[in-house]
Design an enzyme around this catalytic site. Structure first.
Site, PDB file in Angstrom:
ATOM      1  N   SER A  58      85.935 -55.096 131.547  1.00 36.85           N
ATOM      2  CA  SER A  58      85.098 -53.919 131.602  1.00 36.85           C
ATOM      3  C   SER A  58      85.466 -52.942 130.485  1.00 36.85           C
ATOM      4  O   SER A  58      85.421 -53.302 129.312  1.00 36.85           O
ATOM      5  CB  SER A  58      85.180 -53.288 132.996  1.00 36.85           C
ATOM      6  OG  SER A  58      84.141 -52.364 133.197  1.00 36.85           O
ATOM      7  N   ASP A 118      75.521 -58.368 137.180  1.00 35.85           N
ATOM      8  CA  ASP A 118      76.456 -57.251 137.018  1.00 35.85           C
ATOM      9  C   ASP A 118      75.657 -55.958 136.908  1.00 35.85           C
ATOM     10  O   ASP A 118      74.891 -55.774 135.962  1.00 35.85           O
ATOM     11  CB  ASP A 118      77.319 -57.466 135.765  1.00 35.85           C
ATOM     12  CG  ASP A 118      78.480 -56.504 135.666  1.00 35.85           C
ATOM     13  OD1 ASP A 118      78.397 -55.390 136.213  1.00 35.85           O
ATOM     14  OD2 ASP A 118      79.482 -56.869 135.016  1.00 35.85           O
ATOM     15  N   HIS A 145      80.226 -57.815 138.769  1.00 34.08           N
ATOM     16  CA  HIS A 145      81.277 -57.198 137.956  1.00 34.08           C
ATOM     17  C   HIS A 145      82.658 -57.633 138.447  1.00 34.08           C
ATOM     18  O   HIS A 145      83.355 -56.884 139.139  1.00 34.08           O
ATOM     19  CB  HIS A 145      81.118 -55.671 138.030  1.00 34.08           C
ATOM     20  CG  HIS A 145      81.852 -54.938 136.972  1.00 34.08           C
ATOM     21  ND1 HIS A 145      81.510 -55.011 135.642  1.00 34.08           N
ATOM     22  CD2 HIS A 145      82.915 -54.100 137.040  1.00 34.08           C
ATOM     23  CE1 HIS A 145      82.327 -54.238 134.941  1.00 34.08           C
ATOM     24  NE2 HIS A 145      83.189 -53.678 135.768  1.00 34.08           N
TER      25      HIS A 145
END
Length: 166
Positions: A58, A118, A145
């Protein structure tokens, strides 16, 4: 209400001056904490390295891409690893002087992993980051995610990593 420590927002840097929040899809006016984050990574690389590869998830994937871009541009704080794996990554926005560095193709072997569903980092954001790496390998999954670890993904990780075994 105050959050429990494990529920506190975390990040390498924040896009608001007064609040610990970050939105990967916005164009922030500040990147509060970015220089400290880069300093922390530089210190870890110096004290604990060298490393064969970097793994980022991320916002950490965006930071790892910036670290490699700075290393490729000659910043001695960031020796280039042999490869990078970026999961649910995105091209960072609002980094001021850092943005032009990410405009050059990154010549580092890379694996980009992202989920079709996601909602935090949409897949097109991860694909845009992958496009900045020459010869990028992509691995998609049907989830959101997270770092996928099913048998199919493990095989793809091993296949990517096998080229660096020596």
């Amino acid at each position: 209400e105050p959050c429990l420590p494990e529920e506190q927002p975390r990040g390498w840097w924040f896009s608001e001056q007064e609040a610990d929040v970050f939105n990967a899809l916005s164009q922030p006016t500040v990147c509060r904490g970015l220089e400290e984050a880069l300093g922390t990574v530089a210190q870890a690389l110096k004290q604990l390295g060298p490393f064969d590869g970097l793994l980022g998830f991320s916002q950490g994937a965006a930071l790892a891409a910036v670290v490699c871009a700075l290393g490729q541009a000659g910043d001695p704080r960031f020796p280039l690893p042999r490869f990078i794996i970026l999961v649910s990554g995105f091209s960072p926005r609002g980094l001021g002087l850092k943005e032009p560095i990410l405009q050059c193709p990154l010549l580092l072997p890379s694996l980009h992993v992202f989920g079709d569903t996601d909602c935090v980092i949409p897949s097109q954001e991860s694909m845009q980051l992958a496009s900045r790496f020459t010869g990028a390998v992509t691995l998609t999954h049907s989830g959101g995610h997270f770092i996928p670890a099913a048998a199919a993904q493990r095989q793809a990780y091993l296949k990517f990593l096998d080229q660096f075994a020596a």
